[in-house]
Design a protein around this motif. Structure first.
Motif, short mmCIF file in Angstrom:
data_model
loop_
_atom_site.label_atom_id
_atom_site.label_comp_id
_atom_site.label_asym_id
_atom_site.label_seq_id
_atom_site.Cartn_x
_atom_site.Cartn_y
_atom_site.Cartn_z
N LEU A 32 0.82 -1.20 0.00
CA LEU A 32 0.00 0.00 0.00
C LEU A 32 0.87 1.26 0.00
O LEU A 32 0.62 2.19 -0.77
N ILE A 33 1.87 1.29 0.85
CA ILE A 33 2.76 2.45 0.94
C ILE A 33 3.48 2.67 -0.38
O ILE A 33 3.55 3.79 -0.89
N ILE A 34 4.02 1.61 -0.96
CA ILE A 34 4.75 1.72 -2.21
C ILE A 34 3.84 2.19 -3.34
O ILE A 34 4.21 3.07 -4.12
N ALA A 35 2.63 1.65 -3.41
CA ALA A 35 1.69 2.06 -4.45
C ALA A 35 1.35 3.55 -4.32
O ALA A 35 1.27 4.27 -5.32
N ARG A 36 1.15 4.01 -3.10
CA ARG A 36 0.84 5.42 -2.91
C ARG A 36 2.03 6.31 -3.25
O ARG A 36 1.85 7.39 -3.82
N LEU A 37 3.23 5.86 -2.94
CA LEU A 37 4.43 6.64 -3.29
C LEU A 37 4.58 6.76 -4.80
O LEU A 37 4.88 7.83 -5.32
N VAL A 38 4.38 5.66 -5.50
CA VAL A 38 4.48 5.69 -6.96
C VAL A 38 3.41 6.62 -7.54
O VAL A 38 3.70 7.43 -8.41
N ARG A 39 2.20 6.51 -7.04
CA ARG A 39 1.11 7.34 -7.55
C ARG A 39 1.32 8.83 -7.25
O ARG A 39 1.12 9.69 -8.10
N GLU A 40 1.77 9.13 -6.03
CA GLU A 40 1.89 10.52 -5.60
C GLU A 40 3.21 11.18 -5.98
O GLU A 40 3.26 12.39 -6.20
N ARG A 41 4.30 10.40 -6.04
CA ARG A 41 5.62 10.98 -6.26
C ARG A 41 6.29 10.53 -7.55
O ARG A 41 7.33 11.04 -7.91
N GLY A 42 5.73 9.49 -8.20
CA GLY A 42 6.34 8.98 -9.42
C GLY A 42 7.46 8.00 -9.11
O GLY A 42 7.67 7.62 -7.97
N GLY A 43 8.17 7.61 -10.13
CA GLY A 43 9.24 6.63 -9.95
C GLY A 43 8.73 5.22 -10.08
O GLY A 43 7.58 4.98 -10.45
N THR A 44 9.57 4.28 -9.74
CA THR A 44 9.21 2.87 -9.87
C THR A 44 8.99 2.24 -8.49
O THR A 44 9.51 2.74 -7.49
N SER A 45 8.26 1.16 -8.48
CA SER A 45 8.02 0.46 -7.21
C SER A 45 9.33 -0.10 -6.65
O SER A 45 9.50 -0.13 -5.43
#
Length: 76
Positions: A9-22
């Motif tokens: 969940l944290i990784i998915a939100r980081l990718v969605r909000e900040r970009g980059g790869t999982s």
């Protein structure tokens, strides 16, 4: 929620909000550490961050919200 669910969940939100790869965020986040609820009654998990200063700051900001939503997790 399990620790691995929380991690995803944290990784998915980081990718969605900040970009980059999982994979990049996974390395920066590290593993979710589950602690005993007897000694950590309000929030029984933590992470050991690595990565750049910017990555750590982004993760810390997100963790504040996530801890309010999911304060207790189970191992797994």
């Amino acid at each position: 929620m399990t620790a691995s669910d929380l991690e995803h969940l944290i990784i998915a939100r980081l990718v969605r909000e900040r970009g980059g790869t999982s994979q990049t965020w996974q390395r920066a986040l590290g593993k979710v550490i589950v602690r005993d609820t007897q000694t950590h009654a309000h929030c029984n998990w933590d992470v050991r961050l690595s990565g750049t200063d910017g990555q750590r700051a982004a993760i810390e900001r997100l963790l504040d919200d996530v801890r309010l939503e999911h304060s207790i997790v189970t191992a797994g």
